[in-house]
Design an enzyme around this catalytic site. Sequence first.
Site, PDB file in Angstrom:
ATOM      1  N   LYS A 107       0.821  -1.215   0.000  1.00  0.00           N
ATOM      2  CA  LYS A 107       0.000   0.000   0.000  1.00  0.00           C
ATOM      3  C   LYS A 107       0.856   1.267   0.000  1.00  0.00           C
ATOM      4  O   LYS A 107       0.346   2.350  -0.283  1.00  0.00           O
ATOM      5  CB  LYS A 107      -0.971  -0.009   1.179  1.00  0.00           C
ATOM      6  CG  LYS A 107      -2.068  -1.063   1.014  1.00  0.00           C
ATOM      7  CD  LYS A 107      -3.125  -0.971   2.095  1.00  0.00           C
ATOM      8  CE  LYS A 107      -4.244  -1.969   1.891  1.00  0.00           C
ATOM      9  NZ  LYS A 107      -3.831  -3.362   2.183  1.00  0.00           N
TER      10      LYS A 107
HETATM   11  C1  LIG Z   1      -4.539  -4.517   1.595  1.00  0.00           C
HETATM   12  C2  LIG Z   1      -3.822  -5.806   1.627  1.00  0.00           C
HETATM   13  C3  LIG Z   1      -4.198  -6.916   0.816  1.00  0.00           C
HETATM   14  C4  LIG Z   1      -5.419  -6.877  -0.068  1.00  0.00           C
HETATM   15  O1  LIG Z   1      -5.263  -6.048  -1.181  1.00  0.00           O
HETATM   16  P1  LIG Z   1      -6.528  -5.587  -2.051  1.00  0.00           P
HETATM   17  O2  LIG Z   1      -6.012  -4.597  -3.015  1.00  0.00           O
HETATM   18  O3  LIG Z   1      -7.495  -4.967  -1.062  1.00  0.00           O
HETATM   19  O4  LIG Z   1      -7.098  -6.800  -2.697  1.00  0.00           O
HETATM   20  C5  LIG Z   1      -3.421  -8.052   0.849  1.00  0.00           C
HETATM   21  N1  LIG Z   1      -2.341  -8.142   1.655  1.00  0.00           N
HETATM   22  C6  LIG Z   1      -1.953  -7.121   2.459  1.00  0.00           C
HETATM   23  C7  LIG Z   1      -0.771  -7.299   3.341  1.00  0.00           C
HETATM   24  C8  LIG Z   1      -2.661  -5.910   2.474  1.00  0.00           C
HETATM   25  O5  LIG Z   1      -2.280  -4.914   3.284  1.00  0.00           O
END
Ligand SMILES: *Cc1c(COP(=O)(O)O)cnc(C)c1O
Length: 433
Positions: A107
């Site tokens: 993210k």
């Molecule tokens: C947010 C997140 C996900 C999921 O990603 P999406 O884009 O919501 O499908 C998977 N793994 C981790 C560690 C995350 O922080």
Amino acid sequence: MIFYSTENKNNTASLSEAVINGLADDKGLYMPEKIKKLPASFFENISNMSFQEMAFEVARNFFGEDIPEADLKEIVFDTLSFDTPLVKVTENIHSLELFHGPTLAFKDVGGRFMARILGYLLREEKENVNVLVATSGDTGSAVANGFYQVDGIKVFVLYPKGKVSNLQEKQFTTLGNNITALEIDGTFDDCQALVKEAFMDQDLKSRHKLTSANSINVARFLPQAFYYFNAWAQLSDEEKAKEVVVSVPSGNLGNITAGIIAQQMGLPIHRFIAANNENDVVYEYIQSGKYTPRKSVETIANAMDVGAPSNFARVLDLYQHDHGQICQILDGARYSDQQIRDIIKKVANTHQYICDPHGATGFASLESSLSKDQVGIFLETAHPAKFHETMEQILGEIEIPEKLKAFLDKEKKSISLSNQYQEFKELIDQQAY
Ligand SMILES: *Cc1c(COP(=O)(O)O)cnc(C)c1O
């Protein structure tokens, strides 16, 4: 670039409107009007380009009409201050490590990019803005660190008191500067309700410009396409000639949807797998064609605990709501907590690689489905040490990287609030732009 709403193609927005509003007024998600293919020369040269250079070419496709080249280049280069290495785990399975950024999760890419795009657009319009974000843990840290010290933006992170891990809390309460952490005496749902009420409060909005930074924002969603190109670029020529299958640990489906967009720009990916935990609405949809959103259940891969994935609307839109077409490109998989624990143990013992609980679902879905002549890549979406309590139960003690330890040594600064809207509103009135 024009962006349209998944609810109504005639409901369109400029880049600036799409980024500042987040969601369309009909509650649809914004989609780029065109997904242009990159030229063959780009793919021929890709292995000689830096991650930043290739990401800039990708970014130009979506943002190049609205942001001058030099500014966009600076935004992309500044966002990608870290690499996403492809690490070989088995003969034909690689891990794309997306945890080398400031908060050790993928993210960071979207969070940093969105902060810089928003900062740029606000400078152009000579405005200041306040970002309100409710978090149950990881989103808050990526957004807060992404927006840290960006001029013209103040960030208010709302989090439920006592319900985020110490490590997560330290990642957004120790920054200071333009980041204010609000410790709410309540649940995550209370935090989200406060933010929603503020967005609907015309009185408050008449005095302060407010925006959100959640994953439906096009400026957080589209830059996630960057690292799919970087993954492919790191394959050997021999591997590039094979069918490449990419598995994405999925919750809200933002990450995998960005991968599908990369493919539509010409990246030769044969198939995607959406790996789920017990929150398996996507898996179920792929099997049956029936989409049944429901309340999420708690698992050890908690960033994927989503019962109604918001980006599903984007997947449907990309394939004209046709289940048959979607199944040609997308597979599903699902794993229970016990299976995830077993996978982590097995990968550590057999291949000396430590998967986090999310990445483990990606690895397993490849291991059980790849044919010998295919190459698999799974997205390792966060560093295992971010979930050290869970990991230690499975593997015994694990090492915590310096970058995470550095957060732990800093002093927490937060403002305690009840879950009453009036109190929150007074604070925003005092402290927001
Ligand atoms: C947010 C997140 C996900 C999921 O990603 P999406 O884009 O919501 O499908 C998977 N793994 C981790 C560690 C995350 O922080």
